[in-house]
Design an enzyme around this catalytic site. Structure first.
Site, short mmCIF file in Angstrom:
data_model
loop_
_atom_site.label_atom_id
_atom_site.label_comp_id
_atom_site.label_asym_id
_atom_site.label_seq_id
_atom_site.Cartn_x
_atom_site.Cartn_y
_atom_site.Cartn_z
N ARG A 68 0.82 -1.21 0.00
CA ARG A 68 0.00 0.00 0.00
C ARG A 68 0.86 1.27 0.00
NH1 ARG A 68 -5.34 -0.36 0.60
NH2 ARG A 68 -5.68 -2.33 1.64
N ARG A 94 -10.03 2.16 -3.08
CA ARG A 94 -8.80 1.78 -2.40
C ARG A 94 -8.75 2.47 -1.05
NH1 ARG A 94 -6.14 -2.42 -3.67
NH2 ARG A 94 -4.27 -1.53 -2.73
N ASN A 110 -14.31 12.94 -0.78
CA ASN A 110 -14.81 11.62 -1.14
C ASN A 110 -16.34 11.67 -1.13
OD1 ASN A 110 -14.72 8.77 -1.64
ND2 ASN A 110 -15.24 8.41 0.51
N HIS A 112 -19.52 8.99 -0.38
CA HIS A 112 -19.83 7.67 0.14
C HIS A 112 -21.33 7.47 0.06
CE1 HIS A 112 -19.30 4.05 2.47
NE2 HIS A 112 -20.33 4.41 3.19
N ASP A 148 -14.08 6.36 5.55
CA ASP A 148 -15.47 6.82 5.49
C ASP A 148 -15.87 7.66 6.71
OD1 ASP A 148 -15.75 5.60 3.04
OD2 ASP A 148 -16.48 3.73 3.90
C1 GRF Z 1 -20.80 5.47 -6.13
O1 GRF Z 1 -21.99 5.00 -5.58
C2 GRF Z 1 -19.89 5.97 -5.05
O2 GRF Z 1 -20.54 6.63 -4.03
C3 GRF Z 1 -19.34 4.65 -4.56
O3 GRF Z 1 -19.08 3.93 -5.73
C4 GRF Z 1 -19.98 4.34 -6.73
C5 GRF Z 1 -19.16 4.79 -7.88
O4 GRF Z 1 -19.93 5.04 -9.01
N1 GRF Z 1 -18.26 4.79 -3.65
P1 GRF Z 1 -19.32 5.81 -10.24
O5 GRF Z 1 -18.00 5.13 -10.60
O6 GRF Z 1 -19.12 7.25 -9.87
O7 GRF Z 1 -20.33 5.63 -11.33
#
Ligand code: GRF
Length: 207
Positions: A68, A94, A110, A112, A148
């Site tokens: 990593r 990742r 990010n 989530h 997260d």
């Molecule tokens: C999204 O739901 C994001 O929140 C999650 O993975 C998905 C990615 O979708 N972590 P995309 O690649 O943006 O279409």
């Protein structure tokens, strides 16, 4: 005129959030440009999409690195070549090292697919259905070393309906992701939100 901000987007797959950001940046004429898109998977559909849009599309594959730390060092090297003001994780699957997160402190966002702090980790829609919650959603947050977690910038709420499957619920949440992520990125590049310790500060509306 204000200097154009440089945005870097990190993806792992489909890249629909990336596309929503690209589309909104153009439509709303943000004072920003998407400097590049990086994926840890060369086959990510989103890389092709970015390339077609004329954006530098780079693969830094995690399995080319023994651990990593070394992957994150290579990733940071690839990112920093583009000197971004903001790094946007958009479905980037990742876990990042504390050193990486620290390096981008205050300029790493990010999204989530849950109402954090509920349901961190994977399979958030299944977690929500199993918990029987009536509302679910998505969260944009600044990234901190804890997965997260981190100061919340935006959230969107959707109802959970009786007959929802994971796929149906995921689609309902995704539609909201495509609204709140571009909004959060725009607020950042326009200097209207910033990280102050463990809180997100926001400029008053009329500024
Ligand atoms: C999204 O739901 C994001 O929140 C999650 O993975 C998905 C990615 O979708 N972590 P995309 O690649 O943006 O279409």
């Amino acid at each position: 005129m204000r200097a154009m901000k440089r945005i870097m987007i990190l993806i792992s797959g489909r890249g629909s959030n990336m596309e929503a950001i690209l589309r909104t940046a153009v439509a709303e004429q943000w004072p920003a440009q998407i400097a590049a898109v990086i994926s840890n998977k060369a086959e990510a559909v989103g890389l092709t999409t970015a390339g077609k849009a004329g954006i530098a599309a780079v693969a830094v594959e995690h399995h080319d690195y023994p651990d990593r730390e070394r992957f994150d060092a290579a990733l940071a090297g690839a990112i920093d070549r583009f000197a971004p003001d903001l790094v946007v994780l958009a479905g980037f699957m990742r876990i990042l090292t504390p050193g990486f997160v620290h390096h981008y402190h205050g300029r790493l966002l990010n999204i989530h697919p849950s109402l954090l702090p509920s349901f961190p980790g994977l399979a958030t829609h299944r977690q929500a259905l199993e918990a029987g919650v009536k509302f679910h959603g998505a969260t944009v947050h600044f990234v901190t070393a804890e997965l997260d977690h981190g100061p919340i910038v935006e959230q969107a709420v959707v109802p959970v309906l009786e007959d929802d499957t994971e796929a149906v619920l995921a689609a309902r949440v995704l539609a909201q992701e495509h609204v709140i992520y571009p909004r959060a990125v725009r607020d950042f590049v326009e200097g209207r939100i910033w990280l102050d310790g463990d809180r997100v500060r926001r400029a008053p509306h009329n500024q």
